[in-house]
Design a protein around this motif. Structure first.
Motif, PDB file in Angstrom:
ATOM      1  N   CYS A  13       0.829  -1.210   0.000  1.00 17.02           N
ATOM      2  CA  CYS A  13       0.000   0.000   0.000  1.00 17.02           C
ATOM      3  C   CYS A  13       0.863   1.259   0.000  1.00 17.02           C
ATOM      4  O   CYS A  13       0.562   2.228  -0.698  1.00 17.02           O
ATOM      5  N   LEU A  14       1.957   1.233   0.778  1.00 16.79           N
ATOM      6  CA  LEU A  14       2.861   2.383   0.801  1.00 16.79           C
ATOM      7  C   LEU A  14       3.540   2.576  -0.551  1.00 16.79           C
ATOM      8  O   LEU A  14       3.663   3.693  -1.040  1.00 16.79           O
ATOM      9  N   LEU A  15       3.981   1.482  -1.170  1.00 18.75           N
ATOM     10  CA  LEU A  15       4.619   1.575  -2.488  1.00 18.75           C
ATOM     11  C   LEU A  15       3.632   2.087  -3.539  1.00 18.75           C
ATOM     12  O   LEU A  15       4.010   2.765  -4.489  1.00 18.75           O
TER      13      LEU A  15
ATOM     14  N   ALA B 125       9.854   3.373  -9.325  1.00 14.92           N
ATOM     15  CA  ALA B 125      10.755   2.367  -9.888  1.00 14.92           C
ATOM     16  C   ALA B 125      10.054   1.058 -10.265  1.00 14.92           C
ATOM     17  O   ALA B 125      10.557   0.320 -11.100  1.00 14.92           O
ATOM     18  N   VAL B 126       8.895   0.764  -9.682  1.00 10.87           N
ATOM     19  CA  VAL B 126       8.202  -0.485 -10.018  1.00 10.87           C
ATOM     20  C   VAL B 126       7.142  -0.290 -11.098  1.00 10.87           C
ATOM     21  O   VAL B 126       6.451  -1.230 -11.452  1.00 10.87           O
TER      22      VAL B 126
ATOM     23  N   LEU C 132      12.898  -4.358  -1.388  1.00 10.57           N
ATOM     24  CA  LEU C 132      12.624  -3.964  -2.768  1.00 10.57           C
ATOM     25  C   LEU C 132      13.270  -2.614  -3.075  1.00 10.57           C
ATOM     26  O   LEU C 132      13.970  -2.459  -4.082  1.00 10.57           O
ATOM     27  N   ILE C 133      13.070  -1.649  -2.211  1.00 12.93           N
ATOM     28  CA  ILE C 133      13.633  -0.309  -2.419  1.00 12.93           C
ATOM     29  C   ILE C 133      15.160  -0.370  -2.402  1.00 12.93           C
ATOM     30  O   ILE C 133      15.829   0.245  -3.234  1.00 12.93           O
TER      31      ILE C 133
ATOM     32  N   GLN D 265      12.590   9.970  -9.186  1.00  8.50           N
ATOM     33  CA  GLN D 265      12.509   9.909  -7.741  1.00  8.50           C
ATOM     34  C   GLN D 265      13.877   9.681  -7.095  1.00  8.50           C
ATOM     35  O   GLN D 265      14.684   8.896  -7.582  1.00  8.50           O
ATOM     36  N   ASP D 266      14.121  10.343  -5.990  1.00  9.07           N
ATOM     37  CA  ASP D 266      15.327  10.112  -5.198  1.00  9.07           C
ATOM     38  C   ASP D 266      15.071   8.879  -4.340  1.00  9.07           C
ATOM     39  O   ASP D 266      14.314   8.929  -3.368  1.00  9.07           O
ATOM     40  N   ILE D 267      15.699   7.762  -4.701  1.00 11.04           N
ATOM     41  CA  ILE D 267      15.400   6.482  -4.042  1.00 11.04           C
ATOM     42  C   ILE D 267      15.902   6.463  -2.598  1.00 11.04           C
ATOM     43  O   ILE D 267      15.242   5.910  -1.723  1.00 11.04           O
ATOM     44  N   GLU D 268      17.044   7.098  -2.333  1.00 16.10           N
ATOM     45  CA  GLU D 268      17.535   7.154  -0.948  1.00 16.10           C
ATOM     46  C   GLU D 268      16.551   7.910  -0.056  1.00 16.10           C
ATOM     47  O   GLU D 268      16.269   7.489   1.067  1.00 16.10           O
ATOM     48  N   GLU D 269      16.044   9.013  -0.557  1.00 12.40           N
ATOM     49  CA  GLU D 269      15.070   9.803   0.202  1.00 12.40           C
ATOM     50  C   GLU D 269      13.775   9.006   0.402  1.00 12.40           C
ATOM     51  O   GLU D 269      13.180   9.014   1.478  1.00 12.40           O
ATOM     52  N   TYR D 270      13.367   8.311  -0.646  1.00 11.00           N
ATOM     53  CA  TYR D 270      12.167   7.485  -0.555  1.00 11.00           C
ATOM     54  C   TYR D 270      12.345   6.397   0.509  1.00 11.00           C
ATOM     55  O   TYR D 270      11.460   6.174   1.328  1.00 11.00           O
TER      56      TYR D 270
END
Length: 151
Positions: free
Chosen positions: A82-84, A95-96, A121-122, A136-141
């Protein structure tokens, strides 16, 4: 007694954060079920009424355990999903997705099943494309995702 031939039903309205209060009451046996939108499945509940037809008296409901079983997820993985998908404060995890302007629940679901958790996954995407400049900034996510799932 109820109106006409309808049985009387006790109804309780929560005074403030109704989701949290009503779901606590349902889980702890003070209520048999809760009437709420499907997003309420994010709470650890048993039964959720999703629709009541006042004219016919028909009720539509889901059992959370069956929903989780049909997705082959436990509640923690369902929350990650749900969060993703995008739930404040986490935006949709881009990313997905295979299409930049549309979200496909199926993609996030399949990714969770492969990686076992949202965090794994992240992290896999972070390791795969650590120098990503666009999107998207994946580290921030990941940082936001961790704050939400721990807190």
């Amino acid at each position: 007694a109820g109106r006409g031939d309808r049985p009387q039903v006790d109804v309780l309205t929560a005074p403030s954060n109704s989701f949290a209060q009503l779901f606590w009451m349902e889980v702890n046996g003070y209520a048999d079920c809760v009437f709420a939108p499907l997003e309420a499945l994010q709470y650890p509940i048993r039964f959720l009424i999703t629709k009541i037809d006042s004219k016919t008296g028909a009720i539509e409901w889901v059992e959370a355990k069956q929903v989780l079983a049909s997705l082959n997820l436990d509640h923690a993985k369902f929350l990650d999903l749900c969060l993703l998908a995008g739930r404040h404060p986490c935006p949709t995890f881009e990313a997905v997705q295979t299409h930049p302007k549309r979200f496909f629940f199926k993609n996030a679901h399949e990714a969770i099943l492969k990686k076992e958790s949202g965090e794994k996954l992240i992290q896999a995407f972070l390791e795969k494309d650590s120098d990503e400049e666009e999107g998207q900034d994946i580290e921030e996510y990941l940082s936001t995702f961790r704050r939400v799932t721990v807190g």
